[in-house]
Design an enzyme around this catalytic site. Sequence first.
Site, short mmCIF file in Angstrom:
data_model
loop_
_atom_site.label_atom_id
_atom_site.label_comp_id
_atom_site.label_asym_id
_atom_site.label_seq_id
_atom_site.Cartn_x
_atom_site.Cartn_y
_atom_site.Cartn_z
N ASP A 53 -3.66 11.34 5.71
CA ASP A 53 -3.30 10.23 4.81
C ASP A 53 -4.53 9.42 4.40
OD1 ASP A 53 -2.95 9.69 7.70
OD2 ASP A 53 -2.75 7.61 7.06
N ARG A 94 -9.21 -3.40 -3.69
CA ARG A 94 -9.87 -2.10 -3.69
C ARG A 94 -9.72 -1.43 -5.05
NH1 ARG A 94 -8.26 1.80 1.17
NH2 ARG A 94 -6.22 2.00 0.22
P1 AMP Z 1 -4.51 3.00 8.37
O1 AMP Z 1 -4.81 3.08 9.82
O2 AMP Z 1 -5.10 1.78 7.72
O3 AMP Z 1 -4.85 4.25 7.62
O4 AMP Z 1 -2.95 2.78 8.25
C1 AMP Z 1 -2.01 3.75 8.70
C2 AMP Z 1 -0.61 3.34 8.28
O5 AMP Z 1 -0.21 2.13 8.93
C3 AMP Z 1 -0.46 3.07 6.79
O6 AMP Z 1 0.79 3.54 6.39
C4 AMP Z 1 -0.55 1.58 6.70
O7 AMP Z 1 0.10 1.07 5.56
C5 AMP Z 1 0.16 1.15 7.96
N1 AMP Z 1 -0.28 -0.19 8.43
C6 AMP Z 1 -1.46 -0.48 9.00
N2 AMP Z 1 -1.54 -1.80 9.28
C7 AMP Z 1 -0.39 -2.36 8.87
C8 AMP Z 1 0.15 -3.69 8.88
N3 AMP Z 1 -0.54 -4.72 9.37
N4 AMP Z 1 1.37 -3.87 8.36
C9 AMP Z 1 2.08 -2.84 7.86
N5 AMP Z 1 1.65 -1.57 7.82
C10 AMP Z 1 0.43 -1.32 8.32
MG MG Z 2 -4.87 4.73 5.74
#
Ligand code: AMP
Ligand code: MG
Length: 485
Positions: free
Chosen positions: A244, A170
């Site tokens: 976030d 990205r």
């Molecule tokens: P997102 O829903 O993509 O905005 O992610 C929300 C949070 O969950 C962020 O802090 C991500 O880094 C963490 N996260 C999402 N998927 C994973 C994963 N497979 N492993 C570790 N952290 C994750």
């Molecule tokens: Mg996120």
Amino acid sequence: MTFDNTYHKLPDRFYKEVTAERFSKPELLAFNENLSDDLGLNLGSQSDIELANFFSGQTLLKGSHPIALPYAGHQFGHFVPQLGDGRAMLLGEIVNPDSKRFDIQLKGSGQTFFSRNGDGKSAIGPVIREYILSEAMYHLGVPTTRALAAVATGDLVYREETVPGAVFTRIASSHIRIGTFQYFAAKDDLDGLKTLLDYSIQRHYPESGTNPAISFLQKVIQAQVSLVSNWMSLGFIHGVMNTDNMSISGETIDYGPCAFMDQFNAHQVYSFIDRDGRYSYMNQGPILQWNLSRLADCLIPLAHSDKKKAIEMLNSELATISDLFRNEWIERMKRKLGLVSGQAHENDEKLITSWLDYLEKEELDFTLSFRKLENLLVDNDNPSDSSFKQTTEFDTFKTAWTNRLKDQDLELAIVKEKMNGVNPIYIPRNHQVERAIQQAIVGDLSVFNEMNQVLKNPYVYQPNLDFYRVTPLPEEEVTTTFCGT
Ligand code: AMP
Ligand code: MG
């Protein structure tokens, strides 16, 4: 390519060092050569294997110091003091030939300090989705992070089922989120907050006013109001507007359970976890305001030494949001209706709403209905287009609209041209994104590649590609999308 890693030069608590996981057999799925050239990366002579190794973190590009960034965030209204890059690593920053600074980040490259219970990986589906959607967003003219590369890892990841893993690269003008401010605020780390504010201003809004915290809030308000009204003018639903996932630069970031709507429904939601419709299409304006208020909370100690005064000053900025948003939304919708010049008309909002009400009631496709409107603009005095159902609501709208167009006294050809510049023919429709994902899972990238190609020119008709224009059949309709995990 030369890295210039300013975030890495911030105090230690702004990041954690990270190394990528070893993958079995990285293979390049996509590489965005145009973007690479625009960024001045000079990667043209690299083989696919070298690129796959770079963009899965197996080989480090010279000058890269990979780090994972901490941030906090309100997820569906609930505060989590520490989230952070749990499956992403920032390779570093580069400055393009126009002197603009960009982050290059890998997503799905393995665990970091912030992974909590997650595996740090990405399945191929979300990678394909983010690639298509973020590039489409860019070509539609909306500020967004972009897709530089997608690499299959050769390993499987475990979700509800076992699926191939992949890494997404990205590009973002930065990865500073409202949640980054919340992270330092929640720790009462005033020095950290001050450093983050100074850094953010320098990087994104260097021409700041006498009170940096206030003028920063003003700039972020403007950028995010513009962004969300832009989304809505294209029928886009972000789906997880957690704090976030809102970048202070005003770029679209984090393509999870997002979608461009087919049929217009003001209360449409795609995310299966969003049962209350917090992030529905129509709620994106109010949520924008809620999120910006969370940013303002963090800025209290920086805005004025007298807390009461600080809150007053910040509140008066927040109070501008609803009018700013409404005006910008009306402006964008007016342009979609060909109302491009002349005085603001007090009835314009009514006109827009009556059109949207008609679309909603008749369950019409948002994108195609706007695009087809131009067919009503013919020189005879009683235009009709059989492709629109001729209800009383439609007739009322049509009469009011054509009269309003006459008022502005512009040639119809010009009006049509302007409408066609803001009403796309092609959007990344969910059912086609799904098809691209299903094919990619079994190793066929044809729909993925063709979609990326078509979506480079979303406002221009492309012969023989009706497949990408048409609305889904009932059985193809996608009603739920999932987070990008
Ligand atoms: P997102 O829903 O993509 O905005 O992610 C929300 C949070 O969950 C962020 O802090 C991500 O880094 C963490 N996260 C999402 N998927 C994973 C994963 N497979 N492993 C570790 N952290 C994750
Ligand atoms: Mg996120």
